[in-house]
Structure formats: structure tokens, C-alpha cells
Write a protein that holds these residues in place. Structure first.
Motif, PDB file in Angstrom:
ATOM      1  N   ALA A  18      21.290   9.746  27.304  1.00  0.00           N
ATOM      2  CA  ALA A  18      21.357   9.753  28.766  1.00  0.00           C
ATOM      3  C   ALA A  18      21.483   8.349  29.338  1.00  0.00           C
ATOM      4  O   ALA A  18      21.571   7.362  28.621  1.00  0.00           O
ATOM      5  CB  ALA A  18      20.126  10.442  29.330  1.00  0.00           C
ATOM      6  N   ALA A  19      21.442   8.276  30.680  1.00  0.00           N
ATOM      7  CA  ALA A  19      21.683   7.009  31.373  1.00  0.00           C
ATOM      8  C   ALA A  19      20.468   6.094  31.333  1.00  0.00           C
ATOM      9  O   ALA A  19      19.368   6.509  31.009  1.00  0.00           O
ATOM     10  CB  ALA A  19      22.069   7.291  32.819  1.00  0.00           C
ATOM     11  N   SER A  20      20.689   4.841  31.669  1.00  0.00           N
ATOM     12  CA  SER A  20      19.628   3.845  31.601  1.00  0.00           C
ATOM     13  C   SER A  20      18.625   4.034  32.729  1.00  0.00           C
ATOM     14  O   SER A  20      18.939   4.565  33.773  1.00  0.00           O
ATOM     15  CB  SER A  20      20.239   2.444  31.675  1.00  0.00           C
ATOM     16  N   ASP A  21      17.398   3.553  32.478  1.00  0.00           N
ATOM     17  CA  ASP A  21      16.315   3.747  33.459  1.00  0.00           C
ATOM     18  C   ASP A  21      15.555   2.449  33.687  1.00  0.00           C
ATOM     19  O   ASP A  21      14.344   2.459  33.823  1.00  0.00           O
ATOM     20  CB  ASP A  21      15.381   4.855  32.969  1.00  0.00           C
ATOM     21  N   GLU A  22      16.237   1.318  33.678  1.00  0.00           N
ATOM     22  CA  GLU A  22      15.572   0.051  33.971  1.00  0.00           C
ATOM     23  C   GLU A  22      15.394  -0.078  35.479  1.00  0.00           C
ATOM     24  O   GLU A  22      16.098  -0.810  36.145  1.00  0.00           O
ATOM     25  CB  GLU A  22      16.397  -1.112  33.418  1.00  0.00           C
ATOM     26  N   ASP A  69      11.846  17.039  34.759  1.00  0.00           N
ATOM     27  CA  ASP A  69      12.043  16.399  36.069  1.00  0.00           C
ATOM     28  C   ASP A  69      11.866  14.892  36.024  1.00  0.00           C
ATOM     29  O   ASP A  69      11.874  14.233  37.062  1.00  0.00           O
ATOM     30  CB  ASP A  69      11.097  17.004  37.098  1.00  0.00           C
ATOM     31  N   GLY A  70      11.723  14.318  34.832  1.00  0.00           N
ATOM     32  CA  GLY A  70      11.561  12.882  34.706  1.00  0.00           C
ATOM     33  C   GLY A  70      10.157  12.391  34.961  1.00  0.00           C
ATOM     34  O   GLY A  70       9.905  11.192  34.916  1.00  0.00           O
ATOM     35  N   VAL A  71       9.223  13.299  35.227  1.00  0.00           N
ATOM     36  CA  VAL A  71       7.831  12.951  35.486  1.00  0.00           C
ATOM     37  C   VAL A  71       6.959  13.638  34.440  1.00  0.00           C
ATOM     38  O   VAL A  71       7.065  14.860  34.266  1.00  0.00           O
ATOM     39  CB  VAL A  71       7.396  13.389  36.896  1.00  0.00           C
ATOM     40  N   PRO A  72       6.115  12.905  33.715  1.00  0.00           N
ATOM     41  CA  PRO A  72       5.257  13.546  32.712  1.00  0.00           C
ATOM     42  C   PRO A  72       4.387  14.628  33.337  1.00  0.00           C
ATOM     43  O   PRO A  72       3.809  14.452  34.406  1.00  0.00           O
ATOM     44  CB  PRO A  72       4.420  12.383  32.178  1.00  0.00           C
ATOM     45  N   ASP A  73       4.303  15.754  32.656  1.00  0.00           N
ATOM     46  CA  ASP A  73       3.429  16.829  33.109  1.00  0.00           C
ATOM     47  C   ASP A  73       1.979  16.427  32.892  1.00  0.00           C
ATOM     48  O   ASP A  73       1.657  15.718  31.939  1.00  0.00           O
ATOM     49  CB  ASP A  73       3.719  18.117  32.344  1.00  0.00           C
ATOM     50  N   ASN A  74       1.110  16.850  33.769  1.00  0.00           N
ATOM     51  CA  ASN A  74      -0.315  16.570  33.604  1.00  0.00           C
ATOM     52  C   ASN A  74      -0.904  17.640  32.702  1.00  0.00           C
ATOM     53  O   ASN A  74      -1.283  18.720  33.137  1.00  0.00           O
ATOM     54  CB  ASN A  74      -1.031  16.551  34.953  1.00  0.00           C
ATOM     55  N   ALA A  75      -0.923  17.354  31.406  1.00  0.00           N
ATOM     56  CA  ALA A  75      -1.335  18.332  30.408  1.00  0.00           C
ATOM     57  C   ALA A  75      -2.780  18.137  29.981  1.00  0.00           C
ATOM     58  O   ALA A  75      -3.180  18.539  28.895  1.00  0.00           O
ATOM     59  CB  ALA A  75      -0.418  18.263  29.200  1.00  0.00           C
ATOM     60  N   LYS A 116      17.148   6.957  29.342  1.00  0.00           N
ATOM     61  CA  LYS A 116      16.320   7.949  30.003  1.00  0.00           C
ATOM     62  C   LYS A 116      16.622   9.297  29.388  1.00  0.00           C
ATOM     63  O   LYS A 116      17.669   9.874  29.585  1.00  0.00           O
ATOM     64  CB  LYS A 116      16.599   7.974  31.499  1.00  0.00           C
ATOM     65  N   ILE A 117      15.720   9.814  28.584  1.00  0.00           N
ATOM     66  CA  ILE A 117      15.865  11.143  28.022  1.00  0.00           C
ATOM     67  C   ILE A 117      14.626  11.915  28.364  1.00  0.00           C
ATOM     68  O   ILE A 117      13.571  11.352  28.610  1.00  0.00           O
ATOM     69  CB  ILE A 117      16.074  11.098  26.488  1.00  0.00           C
ATOM     70  N   TRP A 161       3.712   4.751  34.703  1.00  0.00           N
ATOM     71  CA  TRP A 161       4.993   4.224  34.264  1.00  0.00           C
ATOM     72  C   TRP A 161       5.596   3.354  35.356  1.00  0.00           C
ATOM     73  O   TRP A 161       5.017   3.200  36.427  1.00  0.00           O
ATOM     74  CB  TRP A 161       5.948   5.365  33.877  1.00  0.00           C
ATOM     75  N   ALA A 162       6.774   2.787  35.085  1.00  0.00           N
ATOM     76  CA  ALA A 162       7.473   1.914  36.021  1.00  0.00           C
ATOM     77  C   ALA A 162       8.655   2.652  36.627  1.00  0.00           C
ATOM     78  O   ALA A 162       9.356   3.391  35.939  1.00  0.00           O
ATOM     79  CB  ALA A 162       7.967   0.647  35.314  1.00  0.00           C
ATOM     80  N   GLY A 163       8.878   2.469  37.930  1.00  0.00           N
ATOM     81  CA  GLY A 163      10.039   3.045  38.574  1.00  0.00           C
ATOM     82  C   GLY A 163       9.871   4.503  38.931  1.00  0.00           C
ATOM     83  O   GLY A 163       8.766   5.038  39.001  1.00  0.00           O
ATOM     84  N   ALA A 164      11.011   5.177  39.133  1.00  0.00           N
ATOM     85  CA  ALA A 164      10.984   6.555  39.619  1.00  0.00           C
ATOM     86  C   ALA A 164      10.682   7.547  38.506  1.00  0.00           C
ATOM     87  O   ALA A 164       9.869   8.458  38.674  1.00  0.00           O
ATOM     88  CB  ALA A 164      12.326   6.890  40.271  1.00  0.00           C
ATOM     89  N   THR A 165      11.351   7.413  37.367  1.00  0.00           N
ATOM     90  CA  THR A 165      11.166   8.340  36.254  1.00  0.00           C
ATOM     91  C   THR A 165      10.849   7.568  34.990  1.00  0.00           C
ATOM     92  O   THR A 165      11.162   6.388  34.857  1.00  0.00           O
ATOM     93  CB  THR A 165      12.420   9.196  36.032  1.00  0.00           C
TER      94      THR A 165
END
Length: 604
Positions: A298-302, A256-262, A3-4, A269-273
């Protein structure tokens, strides 16, 4: 996968100490990586330490990695403008596009740039004495004129060796084993015929010279297939499994881990971030899905797939959960889930317990987020196949996902890989039966293999499975790959349908249930009559065998006085006891003036 923040500038992290030795020539000491940062609209060239470096202590007493002539070769596609790169140094001195060669004869479809720094120090935190493996820093950024992203821009391909191989037009580094590419790049001195200036000198290879020994620590590039102008998320199982990637159409520029609406439409996507990977990294461990661990980021995001709470067994159905998300609430998001039960690197040849392909798909409307249950039936038991190391792949997309897409490129979504997210129970059930005979029910079950098993509990239901009670506990016979048979006799079951199930409990407390077994007890004798509860509050239930005929239900108090007498022909009878005083009572079932059943009960 790691997760980057989507293609954001990375932060240097110093976490351990380890001395660099003269063994640099036999190992990959450092690698370069090129990415396009969509948030800053710049290319970034990263230095990534593959092993630890010792820092030279310079006269000022500051810890520093002292370097000599360092250079990075940038290869741009032919549609890039023929001009010098606009280089901005970040670490390691004044980097400049010192020499430019456009479309050499050897590779006329590419532009080659030589970005260099000479005799500079890369300074790190005061007092640090080493750079740990996995350290990632940005050497410089650059843009083109005009500034834009070019799909396929990459680093110069280097060779494997000690840097002393001769360079000629007939020897283009045949020993090169650069990751992710088969491109051969020209040597120094290749003549250009396209675009000014015509330069016949310069070394385009990437190098990182350590002083005072002037030793080249460089050995390769990280995923040199070329950059993309859109962020991607990749699967990260080993290369034995087909790769897959999903585009991330909006960048996470605010972190913030969420893609900006550009303005590119809803991201899904899957999961929280969401994950974003600079490139494809395969796991080095066949029993993990952690290819990105080599980056040291960074840490894993599975986090998109949640397994069932209990262990799995062969031939049973369990609910997995898939979580889907979008930066625009109300967006319909689709998923595809593949399970490689036999762990052979092929997501297409696995079948579930019903004989169907182990692929599951569906959708949900993301309301930040949405979670759907996915019923998965494990394969039927086969003694020649072990499924304990199964792999799973989840693809989330803004369009429907079909069974053929496990290795696809998804325009908008995410790919998540998992190593056995829910373990297989070490007990495998074989044949099971429950048979009514002589007013009893005989329960038998076989265990084909068992590891770590503690005990089996036989549970019973007299109301069609609404409520279960413990009948008996049978110790497991220990770890064994040989089948074992277990049995239990249920005396005096109710008349009619009796349900049974086996609860297997491991030594670590984990458990699972077998399927329910059914036995129809038609016994007409005493053993087929049941009364409950005891003590009783408002009603006493009396269960009689089917086809009993007329019987009398008699209740007498402690003095022998008859307080209720009911004639019935039904199998299920409820007697109102609200008018009875507290105390001891006797229930008798009379058939043809004979007592066929009696039981004392307490009225509270």
C-alpha cells in the motif's frame, strides 16, 4: 514505511506485463514471507514475485502459472507442539504438511516442517498473461495444535545457487546469504532423535518449480529473522542508520487504519493512521526513506511530521509540527525527534544552531489527534558541511522518549523516517549590519553562497516590528559559491529605533527572511523627522529625534491660515485632525523660530 492493514491478508494486484526469461539462475525471481495474522489467529505463507513472470497458457486457454513440486520449510521453536501443522490452502493447490521432522541433531532446539504441493497450478485472473514484480499472494495458512503464536517462527533458510549443490552433514550451504539471519538449517537426511516420527528423508528447502522446464525460481526469504506475536512498525532508512521498531499492541482488524481497542490498553501512533510492517525493510536509496517500497503493497504513511512552510537556512529557528494519536482520547502521548543534519548515519553526533544535540522531545494529550509545535534551530553555517540531504526520525510512544532511544525497540508506538522533509534554502547569509550615520541608515549584508536566487527585498519597520514595508529590491547576482556583498542607504529614517530585514526570494517563488537588524537614529536635523500617514484621516503622527528640546508643530491650510500650533518635547506626537476640513495642509516643525521640517499632507 508502507501503510498496510495490520497483518491483514494481502490482495493480489496485477499492474504490468513483463516476460520471464531463462536468466532466473542469476537473479532473485521470488521470495517467501511468513507472518502471523493476529486478526485471524493464523500464520500466513506469502509468495512475493521479485521479478515479472510469464504465465503458461494451458490447454483450457486460461492464463496460469504452472508449477511442479513446490515446498516450503517451516521452522518452529522448541516450545511449539510436536504435531502436524493444520494447513489451509489458499492458492496453488492442496498444500499439506507432508513430512515432519522434530529437533534434528543438527538443530535440536527447533522443529522442522515440510509443507508441499505437487503438480498444481496457481491460477490468476482470467486472461492475464504475466505476474508483475511485487505481486504478493498467500499460498497457504496454518495453525498449530493448539492454535497459538510462537515468537521466532520462521521459514527454512535457503542457499544461493542453482539447487544442484550436494547435501551432506558437513556442508550446510556455506554460501547462504538469506536476509536478516545467520541461522544454518539442516540438509535432507538429517537424523532426528527427539519426538516421533523419526524421519530420515525429505527436502526442507523452499522451492518453486516452474513447468514445463522444471526450473526453480526461488532465491530467498523476505526478512527471515522470525515472526513476532505483536505487530511492529519499523524505521526504513538504509542500513547505514540504526534500525528502530515500535510495537503495535492492538491490531487493526476492521481495516480503518486505527488499531482496535482489544483490551491491551491504548495504542499510540504518529499521524492519522498507523503503520504495521511484516518485517524490517531498509531503503535501497540513500536519499529516500522508502524501504517498504520493495513489497509493492500500500501507499506510504509518513504523516506524523510536518515541516515548516518555507525553506530552511543555516542558524535559524523554524517550527516543525508533530502529530500524535491514540485510539483512546485523553491518552498522553510522547515523541522524540532526531535530525541527522550531516547525513552520516548517526543520530547522536549532530548539533543545532545553539550547539546542542539535534534531539527534541515532548508530549501531548491525544484528542484524536493532537499536534504540537517543535522549534528546531538549524546548524550554523560551515562551508565543509552540506545539510541538504538531512534525515529525520520521529518516534511516538506511550512513555517519555530520551536522546538515546533512536535505535530502540518501543513497546507501544510508531517509528517514522523522513528524507529532508523541508529543503534547505540555496542562499546562505553571512555578515549583516544596519548602522545610523549622518541622518541615514546604511544596511549591508553578505551572501556566502546562492543558487536559484532571484532577488533580495529590504523591508523596514518604524513600530518595533509590528508592521513592515518594502524599502528596496536588489537583484541577486546569480548562482555562485563565492560570497557577494550587498548594500542599501535608507535616507531620512525616523528618529529612534529603525528595524530592517532581508527577504530572499528564489526563482521558483520560495522565500525566507533574515533576522531583524536594528539601528538607532539620533540625528537632530531634518532627516530625523518623519510624519505620516498621507493622506490622513483622524490623526497625524509626527516623529522627532530624541533630545530635540521644545519645538512647535504648526499646521496651516491652503490659504496660509494657521489652524493648529502645538509645543512639544516628546519624540512621538499624535495630532488630532478630526476638526480639519478636507483639503491640502502644510506641516512645519519650528525649532528656535526656524523651520527644520515641512511636509504637505491631504486631509480626507
Amino acid at each position: 514505511m508502507k501503510k498496510i492493514k495490520l497483518l491483514r491478508i494481502f490482495t493480489l494486484m496485477v499492474v504490468s506485463l513483463s516476460m520471464w526469461s531463462a536468466s532466473y539462475a542469476q537473479s532473485e525471481q521470488s521470495k517467501y514471507r511468513l507472518i502471523y495474522n493476529v486478526c485471524t489467529a493464523r500464520y500466513e505463507v506469502h509468495f512475493v514475485a521479485q521479478t515479472a513472470f510469464a504465465l503458461t497458457i494451458v490447454s483450457s486457454g486460461r492464463g496460469a502459472l504452472q508449477v511442479g513440486t513446490c515446498s516450503v520449510g517451516i521452522v518452529l521453536p522448541a516450545n511449539a507442539p510436536d504435531d502436524f501443522l493444520q494447513v489451509t490452502p489458499v492458492n496453488g493447490g492442496a498444500w499439506d504438511d507432508n513430512a515432519t521432522r522434530y529437533a534434528p541433531i543438527f538443530a535440536p532446539s527447533s522443529d522442522f516442517h515440510h509443507v508441499e504441493t505437487t503438480g498444481k497450478n496457481i491460477l490468476f485472473a482470467m486472461g492475464q498473461t504475466s505476474i508483475p514484480a511485487g505481486t504478493d499472494i498467500i499460498l497457504f495458512t496454518f495453525t498449530t495444535t493448539p492454535a497459538q503464536c510462537f515468537t521466532g517462527a520462521r521459514l527454512f533458510r535457503n542457499w544461493v545457487g542453482d539447487g544442484t549443490l550436494p547435501c551432506s552433514s558437513t556442508m550446510q550451504w556455506p554460501n547462504a546469504t538469506e536476509e536478516g539471519t545467520s541461522v544454518a538449517d539442516p540438509c535432507s537426511g538429517e537424523i532426528s532423535t527427539v519426538g516421533p516420527p523419526i524421519i530420515t528423508f525429505g527436502d526442507y528447502r523452499n522451492s518453486f518449480q516452474l513447468l514445463p522446464a522444471n526450473l526453480d525460481s526461488y532465491r530467498g526469504n523476505l526478512s527471515n529473522t522470525g515472526t513476532f506475536c505483536t505487530g511492529f512498525d519499523y524505521g526504513d532508512l538504509t542500513s547505514a542508520w540504526p534500525s528502530a521498531k515500535a510495537g503495535i499492541i492492538n491490531a487493526d482488524c476492521n481495516g480503518d487504519g486505527v488499531p482496535d481497542n482489544a483490551g491491551n490498553g491504548p495504542s499510540v501512533w504518529a499521524g492519522a493512521t498507523i503503520d504495521a510492517d511484516p518485517a524490517q525493510y531498509f531503503s535501497a536509496n540513500a536519499n529516500l526513506a522508502n524501504g517498504d517500497d520493495i513489497t509493492g503493497l500500500a501507499a506510504s504513511d509518513e504523516d506524523g511530521l510536518a515541516p515548516p512552510a518555507q525553506n530552511l537556512n543555516f542558524g535559524y529557528t523554524y517550527n516543525f509540527s508533530v502529530t500524535m494519536n491514540s485510539n483512546v482520547p485523553g491518552t498522553r502521548v510522547y515523541y522524540g525527534l532526531w535530525i541527522d543534519w550531516n547525513n552520516n548515519g548517526n543520530f547522536a553526533d549532530d548539533v543545532d544552531g545553539n550547539g546542542n544535540q539535534s534531539f527534541y522531545s515532548g508530549s501531548g494529550v491525544a484528542m484524536s489527534p493532537v499536534t504540537v509545535a517543535v522549534p528546531v534551530k538549524t546548524p550554523q553555517y560551515n562551508s565543509s558541511v552540506s545539510i541538504s540531504n538531512y534525515k529525520a526520525r520521529l518516534i511516538v510512544s506511550d512513555v517519555p522518549v530520551d536522546a538515546t532511544m533512536f535505535g530502540a525497540t518501543i513497546a507501544n508506538g510508531e517509528v517514522e523516517d523522513y528524507q529532508a522533509p523541508s529543503p534547505i534554502l540555496p542562499v546562505i547569509f553571512g555578515g549583516m549590519s544596519a548602522q545610523a550615520k549622518d541622518c541615514n541608515v546604511y544596511v549591508n549584508f553578505d551572501i556566502l553562497t546562492q543558487q536559484n536566487a532571484s532577488r533580495f527585498e529590504i523591508e523596514y519597520s518604524a513600530d518595533g516590528g509590528l508592521n513592515w514595508s518594502l524599502l528596496a529590491t536588489i537583484p541577486a547576482s546569480g548562482t555562485s559559491s563565492v560570497a557577494h556583498s550587498y548594500s542599501y542607504i535608507h535616507n531620512r529614517p525616523i528618529a529612534g529605533i529603525n528595524l530592517y530585514r532581508i527577504k530572499d526570494i528564489d526563482k521558483d517563488g520560495k522565500f525566507m527572511y533574515s533576522d531583524a537588524l536594528s539601528a538607532n537614529n539620533t540625528c537632530l536635523g531634518k532627516g530625523g523627522i518623519v510624519s505620516y500617514p498621507n493622506p490622513v484621516h483622524a490623526a497625524l503622527t509626527v516623529l522627532l529625534p530624541i533630545n530635540t528640546g521644545k519645538v512647535q508643530l504648526r499646521i496651516t491650510d491652503a490659504t496660509g491660515k494657521l489652524v493648529q500650533n502645538i509645543t512639544t518635547e516628546t519624540s512621538v506626537n499624535t495630532i488630532n485632525t478630526n476638526l480639519l476640513s478636507s483639503g491640502m495642509y502644510l506641516l512645519e516643525v519650528m525649532n528656535a523660530n526656524k523651520v527644520v521640517y515641512s511636509s504637505k499632507f491631504i486631509k480626507e
